[in-house]
Design a protein around this motif. Structure first.
Motif, short mmCIF file in Angstrom:
data_model
loop_
_atom_site.label_atom_id
_atom_site.label_comp_id
_atom_site.label_asym_id
_atom_site.label_seq_id
_atom_site.Cartn_x
_atom_site.Cartn_y
_atom_site.Cartn_z
N ARG A 112 -4.96 7.44 0.82
CA ARG A 112 -6.01 7.08 0.82
C ARG A 112 -6.10 8.43 0.52
O ARG A 112 -7.14 8.68 -0.91
CB ARG A 112 -6.92 6.49 1.93
CG ARG A 112 -8.47 7.71 2.11
CD ARG A 112 -9.71 6.98 2.82
NE ARG A 112 -9.60 4.74 2.73
CZ ARG A 112 -10.51 4.58 1.81
NH1 ARG A 112 -11.63 5.73 1.11
NH2 ARG A 112 -10.98 3.57 1.84
N MET A 113 -5.77 9.89 1.06
CA MET A 113 -5.56 10.92 0.49
C MET A 113 -4.91 10.65 -0.81
O MET A 113 -5.89 11.87 -1.59
CB MET A 113 -4.73 11.65 1.51
CG MET A 113 -5.04 13.32 1.84
SD MET A 113 -3.68 14.03 2.57
CE MET A 113 -3.81 13.19 4.19
N LEU A 114 -4.18 10.44 -0.87
CA LEU A 114 -3.56 10.29 -2.56
C LEU A 114 -4.34 9.83 -3.46
O LEU A 114 -4.66 10.73 -4.18
CB LEU A 114 -1.98 9.35 -2.36
CG LEU A 114 -1.47 9.47 -4.56
CD1 LEU A 114 -1.09 10.78 -4.53
CD2 LEU A 114 -0.19 8.18 -4.08
N LEU A 115 -4.95 8.85 -3.67
CA LEU A 115 -5.95 8.41 -4.19
C LEU A 115 -7.03 9.74 -4.41
O LEU A 115 -7.27 9.13 -5.11
CB LEU A 115 -6.47 6.84 -3.31
CG LEU A 115 -5.30 5.81 -4.00
CD1 LEU A 115 -6.03 4.61 -3.34
CD2 LEU A 115 -5.11 5.73 -5.03
N ARG A 128 -12.17 4.27 -8.72
CA ARG A 128 -12.40 6.23 -8.26
C ARG A 128 -11.01 6.74 -9.23
O ARG A 128 -10.78 7.58 -9.56
CB ARG A 128 -13.18 6.14 -7.75
CG ARG A 128 -14.31 5.63 -7.18
CD ARG A 128 -15.45 7.02 -6.09
NE ARG A 128 -14.54 7.12 -4.96
CZ ARG A 128 -15.16 5.65 -3.92
NH1 ARG A 128 -14.94 5.14 -4.29
NH2 ARG A 128 -13.92 6.18 -2.54
N ALA A 129 -9.96 6.49 -8.65
CA ALA A 129 -8.82 6.98 -8.87
C ALA A 129 -7.81 6.35 -10.12
O ALA A 129 -7.06 6.45 -10.70
CB ALA A 129 -7.68 6.43 -7.54
N HIS A 130 -9.00 5.74 -11.38
CA HIS A 130 -8.67 5.48 -12.80
C HIS A 130 -7.50 4.51 -12.29
O HIS A 130 -6.85 4.41 -13.56
CB HIS A 130 -8.23 6.70 -13.30
CG HIS A 130 -9.05 7.69 -12.83
ND1 HIS A 130 -10.60 7.89 -13.11
CD2 HIS A 130 -8.63 9.19 -12.53
CE1 HIS A 130 -10.66 9.10 -12.34
NE2 HIS A 130 -9.68 10.07 -12.38
N ASP A 178 1.76 16.39 -1.40
CA ASP A 178 1.58 17.46 -1.89
C ASP A 178 3.07 17.25 -2.76
O ASP A 178 3.11 17.88 -4.02
CB ASP A 178 2.28 18.63 -1.10
CG ASP A 178 0.85 18.80 -0.29
OD1 ASP A 178 -0.11 18.86 -0.55
OD2 ASP A 178 0.98 19.56 0.68
N ALA A 179 4.00 16.76 -2.30
CA ALA A 179 5.00 16.57 -2.95
C ALA A 179 4.56 15.66 -4.65
O ALA A 179 5.22 15.89 -5.60
CB ALA A 179 6.23 16.19 -2.92
N ILE A 180 3.84 14.17 -4.53
CA ILE A 180 3.53 13.67 -5.61
C ILE A 180 2.42 13.95 -6.06
O ILE A 180 2.72 14.23 -7.65
CB ILE A 180 3.23 12.35 -4.93
CG1 ILE A 180 3.98 11.79 -4.12
CG2 ILE A 180 3.11 11.01 -5.42
CD1 ILE A 180 5.20 11.42 -4.60
N LEU A 181 1.73 15.21 -5.66
CA LEU A 181 0.56 15.91 -6.58
C LEU A 181 1.11 16.97 -7.34
O LEU A 181 0.54 16.76 -8.39
CB LEU A 181 -0.34 16.96 -6.01
CG LEU A 181 -1.20 15.39 -4.80
CD1 LEU A 181 -2.09 16.56 -4.10
CD2 LEU A 181 -1.86 14.47 -5.78
#
Length: 437
Positions: free
Chosen positions: A261-264, A293-295, A230-233
């Motif tokens: 994987r969650m982050l990506l 897919r995560a660009h 959440d902090a990264i997002l």
């Protein structure tokens, strides 16, 4: 208390430095400034590199702020603590030039490896071994000898060298909001060689679970830890809102943690592309497809040697064959659709030059860029330094490592991103020569 954090306008003239010379977010200063502010103190961040500030303007801003502590790093950005300029020319210049009664604090890889030498050369009052964010704000509240990583010269002239390194709990690095940073002045997209856009550097994880022979991370950013997703997002959304469309993760090794994987998956929902350094043996076809897919547009992979024997000698602990490594690199480029896939090699006597050229030619025919094998710099604190010189770093460690590295080259053999006529550390750090520049 008031803390002034200064990122110098870095110069690499005459240096063997082989990192990127563009400005990068000084995350170590941003995180430290945030901790200082959260603790009720007043921070000032001056980024002379990003904002293209002359030293006189830096001096003016610091003088106007009247800080109690002045903090300057010995290397540009956490991203390059692993391969810093060996010399201390720039921080020496800044500590000398900024006239202040503040306590002067030097952080960085040099302080972590050779704290006494850094105290002597820079004239700093304090150096911090390890990750500095926690230790910096504790300087205002604790006796210095009780703070992990803090080294200083006592009133009687003797040295207090901390027996421990400063280590930060990554969960305490809450999301940066960048309200004190000129994001709009930062255009560089790290390790992207095509197209246009605006980049940022962020940190998802710190440290690495491997102990490769050549890697310089043991005395700082060693133990692997992830930050909360959440902090990264939150940080990604903050920089996107200010015009950023590319994020480079400065992690020592991207792709290890349980939350990657969650982050990506979350990044794939956002209008932003990404880049990072990694090991190809952390990925398979499914996870490479997720990267697509995560660009992901830039993926730099440390291969080091094209033989299993070479990788074993470098303590890579790689369980993949060279054939499988080759397959995945090509898949990342051709199937996952990652525009820039890079394989890095290191000079080792286990690899035949003709075999290297054949391997390079094969990958290049599939659009994968492969580096030429380069000699290793025995950074003080790395396993390579200890094995090369048979001892732990002493006060002459940087000069010794630099001389050894220079001896491996003939004139004209330097990388195209290095100075072609590098100078000795003694010359680079000469007060007289610096004053004449």
């Amino acid at each position: 208390m008031k803390y002034a954090f200064v990122n110098p306008k870095w110069s690499f003239t005459g240096s063997t430095y082989f990192g990127c010379r563009d400005p990068h977010y000084p995350l170590e200063l941003l995180f430290a400034a945030q901790k200082v502010e959260n603790a009720g103190h007043a921070p000032l961040l001056v980024d002379a590199q990003n904002d293209d500030l002359a030293l006189e303007e830096v001096k003016r801003r610091v003088a106007e702020f009247e800080p109690d502590f002045l903090v300057i790093p010995s290397a540009p950005s956490y991203l390059f603590w692993r391969c810093p300029p060996p010399e201390l020319r720039v921080p020496m210049d800044y500590f000398r030039a900024i006239e202040t009664s503040a306590t002067k604090v030097c952080i960085g890889p040099h302080a972590s490896a050779t704290p006494a030498a850094v105290l002597r050369k820079t004239g700093a009052d304090i150096v911090i071994k390890g990750e500095p964010e926690q230790a910096i704000f504790e300087l205002a509240t604790k006796p210095w000898e009780q703070i992990d990583g803090v080294c200083y010269r006592r009133g009687d002239g003797s040295l207090h060298i901390s027996p421990t390194l400063a280590v930060v709990d990554m969960k305490t690095l809450t999301a940066l909001d960048f309200s004190n940073y000129s994001i709009e002045r930062h255009a560089h997209r790290h390790h992207v060689f095509f197209g246009e856009g605006r980049g940022a550097e962020l940190e998802f994880a710190r440290g690495c679970p491997w102990n490769c022979y050549f890697c310089n991370k043991q005395l700082f950013r060693n133990k692997f830890r992830e930050r909360p997703v959440d902090a990264i997002l939150s940080e990604i959304d903050a920089v996107i809102a200010r015009g950023v469309n590319y994020v480079y993760f400065i992690d020592e090794i991207f792709g290890v943690g349980k939350n990657v994987r969650m982050l990506l998956e979350e990044i794939s929902k956002r209008n932003v592309s990404i880049g990072f350094q990694t090991r190809i043996d952390l990925w398979d076809e499914d996870s490479l497809d997720l990267l697509g897919r995560a660009h992901c547009i830039s993926m730099e992979c440390g291969i080091e040697s094209i033989t299993e024997e070479g990788r074993e000698e470098l303590n890579k602990n790689c369980r993949m064959t060279t054939e499988r490594i080759t397959e995945l690199l090509i898949y990342a480029k051709e199937k996952a659709g990652i525009p820039w896939v890079q394989a890095n090699l290191i000079l080792t006597d286990k690899d035949d030059k003709n075999e290297i050229h054949r391997w390079q030619d094969n990958l290049k025919s599939h659009g994968v860029w492969v580096s030429e094998p380069v000699p290793m710099f025995p950074f003080p604190g790395s396993p390579l330094y200890s094995q090369t010189f048979g001892a732990a770093p002493d006060d002459n460690a940087w000069e010794r490592a630099h001389s050894h590295y220079m001896s491996q080259f003939r004139e004209g053999d330097w990388s195209d991103i290095q100075e072609q006529l590098p100078r000795s550390i003694a010359e680079l750090e000469s007060v007289e020569e610096n004053a004449a520049r």
